[in-house]
Write a protein that holds these residues in place. Structure first.
Motif, short mmCIF file in Angstrom:
data_model
loop_
_atom_site.label_atom_id
_atom_site.label_comp_id
_atom_site.label_asym_id
_atom_site.label_seq_id
_atom_site.Cartn_x
_atom_site.Cartn_y
_atom_site.Cartn_z
N VAL A 250 0.83 -1.20 0.00
CA VAL A 250 0.00 0.00 0.00
C VAL A 250 0.87 1.25 0.00
N ASN A 251 0.51 2.21 -0.86
CA ASN A 251 1.20 3.50 -0.93
C ASN A 251 0.66 4.42 0.16
N LEU A 252 1.49 4.75 1.15
CA LEU A 252 1.06 5.62 2.25
C LEU A 252 0.90 7.06 1.81
N ASP A 253 1.43 7.42 0.62
CA ASP A 253 1.35 8.80 0.15
C ASP A 253 0.12 9.07 -0.71
N MET A 254 -0.75 8.09 -0.88
CA MET A 254 -1.95 8.34 -1.68
C MET A 254 -2.87 9.31 -0.96
N ASP A 255 -3.86 9.81 -1.65
CA ASP A 255 -4.83 10.75 -1.11
C ASP A 255 -5.29 10.29 0.28
N GLY A 277 6.34 4.52 0.28
CA GLY A 277 6.04 5.93 0.09
C GLY A 277 7.25 6.80 0.38
N MET A 278 7.05 8.11 0.20
CA MET A 278 8.13 9.09 0.40
C MET A 278 7.92 9.92 1.67
N GLU A 279 6.79 9.73 2.34
CA GLU A 279 6.46 10.54 3.51
C GLU A 279 6.04 9.64 4.67
N ASP A 287 7.45 0.93 5.17
CA ASP A 287 8.43 -0.16 5.22
C ASP A 287 9.48 0.02 4.12
N VAL A 288 9.05 0.46 2.96
CA VAL A 288 9.95 0.82 1.87
C VAL A 288 9.82 2.33 1.70
N TYR A 289 10.83 3.04 2.23
CA TYR A 289 10.76 4.48 2.44
C TYR A 289 11.68 5.21 1.48
N GLY A 290 11.09 6.02 0.59
CA GLY A 290 11.89 6.80 -0.34
C GLY A 290 12.49 8.01 0.36
N ILE A 291 13.81 8.02 0.46
CA ILE A 291 14.49 9.12 1.17
C ILE A 291 14.70 10.32 0.26
#
Length: 512
Positions: A250-255, A277-279, A287-291
């Motif tokens: 799941v993308n945590l940065d979605m709406d 996500g990135m935030e 869990d997979v965090y774009g820095i």
């Protein structure tokens, strides 16, 4: 070989049988194939009468070609005809109470659910499905040491044959099941596929179980009488993928309006949930965090934290927004146990037809072909061009589909007015709607009419825009068609060049 009575019993067990004529017709007959296309019917075929536009003549054509029996829906014209037509009533038939679900059950039964021997990966979302699925495939190809199965709006691959996709993001049920069955026969361990909201809503993927799935994002799109009646219908249709998946990403940065519900639904239905996500969301880090993302022309340098460990990835596709697609692909493949080095290698080499394809006419003229076709994707692409080509004029070639997604016409016209220096409006699957009417509606939302023209033939439209771009420093965006190798006109689908092929023909013509 299964017999018609086996299908009858299976449908009864699935609570889909609503009637039959087994008391008067022979059901002890072998079923050699299944189809809903009368052109494909042959000896021993079980013919399925489906679709709002189904005509009795299609059934008669199938029977004339040797179809052994047929399935129809309760209350349909064919069902009523069976009561009045003695010749038709003599043919073995089964009546079902839900045709869409019945097709899935019949097809799964015919193919013995062979795909259960393979690991399926599903990707859904408003945008990014094709790119994310292609990234997953690139990674798993390396991991498996061979090409995995693939089903997308770009092409399908069954472990032996590769075919351009001509109509649907997710194939119709029997076609999809046949691809999966061939994948198993051809030794594929995995298949990665796009899963559209329509496929989920109308049960085309009902009998599939996914080892892992990704929900990339959601925004307002596909809302019309022909697709989803409202945003809630669109959203809940997509959520269904989690009920069929072991691992949900799941993308945590979605709406935020939809993120909490998406995450809760995934956690409720999946054995394991992985976030990306990135935030951060409150105290929760993906869990997979774009820095960070370092955006270049045609590629990205992505720094990400995978379950607490920092890694760097070179992604072989431009556009900072593709970092989200890369994070989704990383989340899926990492959750499957793919080593980070293989994930890195897959992202370094991935190529996605019709997505951020870049061509150079000359040093000061670049052409970008992309599938962007709604407000969100147009916006991020124009932002990319402004950043990467700050001193260039921008050309914009695009169209909007007929008969649905009417809001896109206003959105596309307003985007063209705001960002483009010259505009060519052209065809994009007009279907039953008048192409000039569609283009005229788009043009009505462009205030500076002098910078826009309508050229309904897409080949000519692309050629005209590229010819015009030769005389200036320019970046030309050819959008909305992407890798589509067909055009829907009227009720027929015609093969055509992809936008990339149109650009390549122009380059060849000018000696590039």
């Amino acid at each position: 070989m299964k017999k018609l009575t086996d299908f009858l019993n299976m449908l009864a067990e699935s609570e889909l049988r609503a009637g039959d004529n087994s008391d008067s017709a022979d059901f002890d007959i072998p079923i050699k194939d299944i189809t809903y296309n009368s052109l494909e019917a042959g000896e021993g075929t079980l013919f399925i009468c489906k679709g709002a536009g189904f005509k009795e003549e299609y059934l008669k054509d199938a029977l004339a070609k040797g179809a052994a029996a047929f399935v129809c829906e309760m209350g349909s014209k064919v069902h009523e005809a069976c009561k009045a037509d003695a010749e038709l009533a003599a043919v073995p038939y089964i009546v079902v109470n839900n045709m869409r679900r019945a097709i899935s059950k019949i097809s799964a039964f015919f193919f013995d659910r062979s795909w259960d021997k393979m690991k399926l990966i599903g990707v859904t979302g408003t945008k990014g499905k094709s790119t994310t699925t292609s990234m997953i495939k690139a990674i798993l190809d390396i991991h498996c040491g061979r090409e995995i199965g693939f089903s997308s709006g770009i092409y399908t691959y069954d472990g032996c044959h590769k075919e351009k996709a001509y109509k649907l993001t997710t194939p119709e049920t029997i076609e999809l099941h046949r691809i999966l069955d061939n994948c198993v026969k051809n030794g594929c361990e995995y298949l990665a596929m796009e899963v559209s909201s329509q496929a989920l809503k109308y049960d085309r993927t009902l009998d599939l179980n996914y080892e892992a799935c990704a929900f990339t994002n959601i925004s307002r799109d596909h809302i019309s009488d022909a697709e989803h009646k409202d945003m809630e219908d669109y959203f809940t249709s997509k959520l269904k993928i989690f009920t069929q998946s072991r691992i949900g990403c799941v993308n945590l940065d979605m709406d935020p309006v939809y993120m909490e519900r998406t995450l809760a639904f995934a956690e409720q239905n999946c054995e394991k949930t992985v976030t990306f996500g990135m935030e951060k969301v409150g105290d929760r880090k993906p869990d997979v965090y774009g820095i960070s993302v370092d955006e270049k022309q045609g590629w990205l340098l992505l720094k990400a934290e995978l379950f607490g460990k920092t890694e760097e990835f070179t992604v072989n596709i431009g556009g900072a927004y593709n970092a989200y697609n890369a994070l989704a692909a990383i989340a899926v493949t990492a959750s499957l146990g793919v080593p980070t080095e293989i994930i890195r290698e897959g992202l370094e080499t991935v190529k996605v037809m019709g997505r951020m394809e870049t061509y150079r006419l000359k040093d000061s003229v670049d052409v970008i072909v992309d599938y962007a076709h709604n407000k969100m994707s147009y916006q991020v692409l124009f932002d990319y061009v402004k950043k990467q080509y700050p001193d260039r004029k921008v050309g914009f070639v695009f169209g909007c589909v007929g008969g649905k997604a009417f809001n896109r016409r206003k959105e596309a016209g307003e985007i063209a007015e705001k960002y483009a220096d010259f505009v060519v409006i052209t065809e994009l699957d007009p279907g039953m709607e008048d192409i000039n009417k569609i283009c005229g509606e788009i043009l009505s939302y462009i205030d500076h009419k002098e910078k826009a023209e309508i050229i309904t033939d897409r080949d000519t439209a692309v050629y005209t825009a590229l010819k015009k771009a030769e005389g200036m420093e320019n970046c030309v965006l050819v959008l909305a068609g992407g890798s589509d190798a067909y055009m829907k006109r009227g009720n027929k689908v015609y093969p055509s060049d992809t936008d990339g092929e149109r650009v390549q023909k122009f380059l060849k013509k000018i000696g590039k």
